[in-house]
Design a protein around this motif. Sequence first.
Motif, PDB file in Angstrom:
ATOM      1  N   LEU A 174       0.804  -1.097   0.227  1.00  0.00           N
ATOM      2  CA  LEU A 174      -0.026   0.096   0.099  1.00  0.00           C
ATOM      3  C   LEU A 174       0.913   1.186  -0.017  1.00  0.00           C
ATOM      4  CD1 LEU A 174      -3.045  -0.826   2.488  1.00  0.00           C
ATOM      5  CD2 LEU A 174      -3.093  -0.188   0.123  1.00  0.00           C
ATOM      6  N   THR A 175       1.927   1.295   0.827  1.00  0.00           N
ATOM      7  CA  THR A 175       2.964   2.383   0.881  1.00  0.00           C
ATOM      8  C   THR A 175       3.391   2.767  -0.596  1.00  0.00           C
ATOM      9  OG1 THR A 175       3.381   1.841   3.345  1.00  0.00           O
ATOM     10  CG2 THR A 175       5.032   3.407   1.816  1.00  0.00           C
ATOM     11  N   ILE A 176       4.072   1.470  -1.159  1.00  0.00           N
ATOM     12  CA  ILE A 176       4.370   1.765  -2.609  1.00  0.00           C
ATOM     13  C   ILE A 176       3.246   2.305  -3.406  1.00  0.00           C
ATOM     14  CG2 ILE A 176       5.097   0.290  -4.530  1.00  0.00           C
ATOM     15  CD1 ILE A 176       6.725  -1.626  -2.583  1.00  0.00           C
ATOM     16  N   GLY A 177       2.126   1.928  -3.530  1.00  0.00           N
ATOM     17  CA  GLY A 177       1.080   2.168  -4.440  1.00  0.00           C
ATOM     18  C   GLY A 177       0.861   3.875  -4.079  1.00  0.00           C
ATOM     19  N   ILE A 178       0.630   4.064  -2.839  1.00  0.00           N
ATOM     20  CA  ILE A 178       0.298   5.467  -2.483  1.00  0.00           C
ATOM     21  C   ILE A 178       1.593   6.440  -3.027  1.00  0.00           C
ATOM     22  CG2 ILE A 178       0.040   7.371  -0.675  1.00  0.00           C
ATOM     23  CD1 ILE A 178      -1.256   5.089   0.869  1.00  0.00           C
ATOM     24  N   PHE A 179       2.633   5.948  -2.776  1.00  0.00           N
ATOM     25  CA  PHE A 179       3.797   7.170  -3.410  1.00  0.00           C
ATOM     26  C   PHE A 179       4.250   6.954  -4.643  1.00  0.00           C
ATOM     27  CE2 PHE A 179       4.703   7.237   1.256  1.00  0.00           C
ATOM     28  CZ  PHE A 179       4.806   8.340   1.686  1.00  0.00           C
ATOM     29  N   SER A 180       3.858   5.754  -5.332  1.00  0.00           N
ATOM     30  CA  SER A 180       3.796   5.843  -6.915  1.00  0.00           C
ATOM     31  C   SER A 180       2.922   6.771  -7.488  1.00  0.00           C
ATOM     32  CB  SER A 180       3.851   4.439  -7.164  1.00  0.00           C
ATOM     33  OG  SER A 180       4.631   3.539  -6.819  1.00  0.00           O
ATOM     34  N   GLY A 181       1.804   6.767  -7.075  1.00  0.00           N
ATOM     35  CA  GLY A 181       0.773   7.533  -7.294  1.00  0.00           C
ATOM     36  C   GLY A 181       1.103   9.099  -7.011  1.00  0.00           C
ATOM     37  N   PHE A 182       1.652   9.261  -6.138  1.00  0.00           N
ATOM     38  CA  PHE A 182       1.814  10.706  -5.496  1.00  0.00           C
ATOM     39  C   PHE A 182       2.962  11.374  -6.362  1.00  0.00           C
ATOM     40  CE2 PHE A 182       5.326  12.662  -3.340  1.00  0.00           C
ATOM     41  CZ  PHE A 182       4.786  14.245  -3.071  1.00  0.00           C
ATOM     42  N   THR A 187       4.039  15.184 -10.547  1.00  0.00           N
ATOM     43  CA  THR A 187       4.947  15.611 -11.395  1.00  0.00           C
ATOM     44  C   THR A 187       4.229  15.950 -12.624  1.00  0.00           C
ATOM     45  OG1 THR A 187       5.664  13.495 -11.971  1.00  0.00           O
ATOM     46  CG2 THR A 187       7.165  14.529 -10.606  1.00  0.00           C
ATOM     47  N   GLY A 188       3.367  14.978 -13.062  1.00  0.00           N
ATOM     48  CA  GLY A 188       2.425  15.291 -14.436  1.00  0.00           C
ATOM     49  C   GLY A 188       1.563  16.438 -14.463  1.00  0.00           C
ATOM     50  N   ILE A 189       0.682  16.453 -13.471  1.00  0.00           N
ATOM     51  CA  ILE A 189      -0.054  17.531 -13.470  1.00  0.00           C
ATOM     52  C   ILE A 189       0.568  19.070 -13.192  1.00  0.00           C
ATOM     53  CG2 ILE A 189      -2.093  18.625 -12.240  1.00  0.00           C
ATOM     54  CD1 ILE A 189      -3.080  15.822 -11.542  1.00  0.00           C
ATOM     55  N   THR A 190       1.629  19.049 -12.499  1.00  0.00           N
ATOM     56  CA  THR A 190       2.086  20.219 -12.286  1.00  0.00           C
ATOM     57  C   THR A 190       2.970  20.739 -13.614  1.00  0.00           C
ATOM     58  OG1 THR A 190       4.205  19.334 -11.092  1.00  0.00           O
ATOM     59  CG2 THR A 190       2.374  20.208  -9.730  1.00  0.00           C
ATOM     60  N   SER A 191       3.788  19.728 -14.293  1.00  0.00           N
ATOM     61  CA  SER A 191       4.289  20.043 -15.381  1.00  0.00           C
ATOM     62  C   SER A 191       3.348  20.493 -16.460  1.00  0.00           C
ATOM     63  CB  SER A 191       5.394  18.878 -15.980  1.00  0.00           C
ATOM     64  OG  SER A 191       4.228  17.671 -16.224  1.00  0.00           O
ATOM     65  N   GLU A 192       2.121  19.865 -16.706  1.00  0.00           N
ATOM     66  CA  GLU A 192       1.304  20.321 -17.598  1.00  0.00           C
ATOM     67  C   GLU A 192       0.865  21.778 -17.459  1.00  0.00           C
ATOM     68  OE1 GLU A 192      -1.903  17.363 -17.096  1.00  0.00           O
ATOM     69  OE2 GLU A 192      -0.591  15.732 -18.407  1.00  0.00           O
ATOM     70  N   PRO A 286       5.507  23.839  -7.963  1.00  0.00           N
ATOM     71  CA  PRO A 286       5.927  22.837  -6.968  1.00  0.00           C
ATOM     72  C   PRO A 286       7.046  23.069  -6.328  1.00  0.00           C
ATOM     73  CG  PRO A 286       6.336  22.113  -9.448  1.00  0.00           C
ATOM     74  CD  PRO A 286       5.708  23.458  -9.395  1.00  0.00           C
ATOM     75  N   ASN A 287       8.060  23.956  -6.991  1.00  0.00           N
ATOM     76  CA  ASN A 287       9.210  24.192  -6.199  1.00  0.00           C
ATOM     77  C   ASN A 287       9.296  25.120  -5.095  1.00  0.00           C
ATOM     78  OD1 ASN A 287      10.780  22.508  -8.008  1.00  0.00           O
ATOM     79  ND2 ASN A 287      10.703  24.103  -9.374  1.00  0.00           N
ATOM     80  N   HIS A 288       8.223  25.855  -5.008  1.00  0.00           N
ATOM     81  CA  HIS A 288       7.988  26.943  -4.021  1.00  0.00           C
ATOM     82  C   HIS A 288       6.746  26.979  -3.104  1.00  0.00           C
ATOM     83  CE1 HIS A 288      10.826  28.417  -6.886  1.00  0.00           C
ATOM     84  NE2 HIS A 288      11.373  29.185  -5.501  1.00  0.00           N
ATOM     85  N   SER A 289       5.805  25.856  -3.552  1.00  0.00           N
ATOM     86  CA  SER A 289       4.608  25.919  -2.900  1.00  0.00           C
ATOM     87  C   SER A 289       4.701  25.056  -1.512  1.00  0.00           C
ATOM     88  CB  SER A 289       3.514  25.117  -3.787  1.00  0.00           C
ATOM     89  OG  SER A 289       2.302  24.899  -2.939  1.00  0.00           O
ATOM     90  N   SER A 290       4.098  25.732  -0.468  1.00  0.00           N
ATOM     91  CA  SER A 290       3.947  24.966   0.760  1.00  0.00           C
ATOM     92  C   SER A 290       2.940  24.043   0.768  1.00  0.00           C
ATOM     93  CB  SER A 290       3.793  26.439   1.911  1.00  0.00           C
ATOM     94  OG  SER A 290       2.393  27.045   1.665  1.00  0.00           O
ATOM     95  N   ARG A 291       2.009  23.816  -0.053  1.00  0.00           N
ATOM     96  CA  ARG A 291       1.227  22.752  -0.006  1.00  0.00           C
ATOM     97  C   ARG A 291       1.464  21.493  -0.583  1.00  0.00           C
ATOM     98  NH1 ARG A 291      -3.933  26.193  -2.513  1.00  0.00           N
ATOM     99  NH2 ARG A 291      -3.992  27.961  -1.036  1.00  0.00           N
ATOM    100  N   SER A 292       2.730  21.503  -0.863  1.00  0.00           N
ATOM    101  CA  SER A 292       3.119  20.042  -1.498  1.00  0.00           C
ATOM    102  C   SER A 292       3.105  18.965  -0.550  1.00  0.00           C
ATOM    103  CB  SER A 292       4.437  20.204  -2.081  1.00  0.00           C
ATOM    104  OG  SER A 292       4.633  20.909  -2.829  1.00  0.00           O
ATOM    105  N   ILE A 293       3.315  19.386   0.994  1.00  0.00           N
ATOM    106  CA  ILE A 293       3.246  18.456   2.213  1.00  0.00           C
ATOM    107  C   ILE A 293       2.073  17.978   2.256  1.00  0.00           C
ATOM    108  CG2 ILE A 293       2.683  20.306   3.791  1.00  0.00           C
ATOM    109  CD1 ILE A 293       5.341  17.297   4.345  1.00  0.00           C
ATOM    110  N   MET A 294       0.916  18.363   1.659  1.00  0.00           N
ATOM    111  CA  MET A 294      -0.585  17.990   1.986  1.00  0.00           C
ATOM    112  C   MET A 294      -0.690  16.809   0.921  1.00  0.00           C
ATOM    113  SD  MET A 294      -2.098  19.808   3.966  1.00  0.00           S
ATOM    114  CE  MET A 294      -3.806  19.618   3.583  1.00  0.00           C
ATOM    115  N   MET A 295       0.316  16.511   0.149  1.00  0.00           N
ATOM    116  CA  MET A 295       0.308  15.183  -0.762  1.00  0.00           C
ATOM    117  C   MET A 295       0.366  14.015   0.016  1.00  0.00           C
ATOM    118  SD  MET A 295      -0.571  16.346  -3.875  1.00  0.00           S
ATOM    119  CE  MET A 295       0.064  15.173  -5.244  1.00  0.00           C
ATOM    120  N   PHE A 296       0.977  14.406   0.895  1.00  0.00           N
ATOM    121  CA  PHE A 296       1.370  13.096   2.046  1.00  0.00           C
ATOM    122  C   PHE A 296       0.278  12.605   2.979  1.00  0.00           C
ATOM    123  CE2 PHE A 296       5.508  14.864   0.871  1.00  0.00           C
ATOM    124  CZ  PHE A 296       6.248  13.816   0.462  1.00  0.00           C
TER     125      PHE A 296
END
Length: 394
Positions: A174-182, A187-192, A286-296
């Motif tokens: 489960l941990t592998i699956g969650i962090f793979s999706g994360f 990276t995909g959405i923010t780069s788009e 993504p390099n400066h946003s303080s909200r990235s931690i919420m993804m965990f």
Amino acid sequence: MNVWNIALFEFKRYFKWKQEIISIVLMFAGICFSMVWPHLKAALDKDYQVAVMGDFAPPKLSGFQFSVVSPSTKAEVLKNIGETWHAVIEIEGKGEQERLQLTVKEKASWQAKLKTSLQNWQQERQIASLPLTDLQRKQITELPDIKTVMLKPEKDDKNEKGRTLVSGALLFLLTIGIFSGFGYLFTGITSEKQNRVTEQLLTLITPAQWIEGKILGISLFCFKTMFSYGLLFFLFIQGVAVISDKPEVSLPIGAFELLTTILFVILGMLLVNSFMAAFAATIDDPNHSSRSIMMFLPAIPVGLAYSGIDNAEGMMMQVLSIFPLTSFAAMPLRMAHTDVPMWQWFLSVTLLVACLWWFKSAATRVFTMGIRMYGKEPSWKQLAETFFFPVKHH
């Protein structure tokens, strides 16, 4: 059809055969190394030479070579500590005043293992010297037996070791699956967003189709990754059993428990990836946003489920296995350790499906708002209003 095309694109975007083969080869190499290393280490590690002064049988300890020497050679032995000998053992005093003395040249890590063994050895010698009967000596050295009577016999296929193994493997996957999706969603959405491809995509598909395709495609990739690691983990356990001349390892759960685990993992990963896809769309840089931690945050249910394994029958685990945001991790673990009433199982599945449906709709609204914003991020108030209250976006 658009959703499925997006899902296949997202899956193929990150699934590369060459990378997959290299990963599998490296994992097999790591598994083989972990199996060979203990034997190689034992072969390379030298035995520590320990001189035993006195007329008594020395203890036995792996990695140490005990040799009985005459007390008359004490001066010569002590002179050679650090060269011929690594340690010297001698007994001072007699009877109640008897004391074990260990002489070494300098402090070293191997001495802790030797000291513990010597303490147990000396304790056994002292107990053996006491004027006790065989029964008294047995009562002192052995733990008392406790008779356990179970009114409801435990199922034969649910041994404690197997349940612990399944629980640990499930949490790991489960941990592998969650962090793979994360990683891939983030990276995909923010780069788009940064590459300004949103306008072109929104002329061809709706935001709902876009996020649904992303969730489905990344989830398929997560399932593939979890299956690969799970299969390698199972093969590793089987290999260890064969090398150790032990019976083959089988899953200590029945077909219903296995299907339940697969169902909850699928629903849980879809729920987790819905949250991460929506939240990633609200991050501008993504390099400066303080909200990235919420993804965990999706990793929290796995931690809560792990904390309740030791009391699967307890109230906390019952609540976690029914509450839809934690049930995908807690219910499979609970079913692997104890019997679950069917009404709780049905309630848990119903709430999880309903939560997934509502969460997908809410995530679509947040994704629609966030993916169109450039140069700024929506406020927490906007996020809350969009997530919890359906509104029309113009």
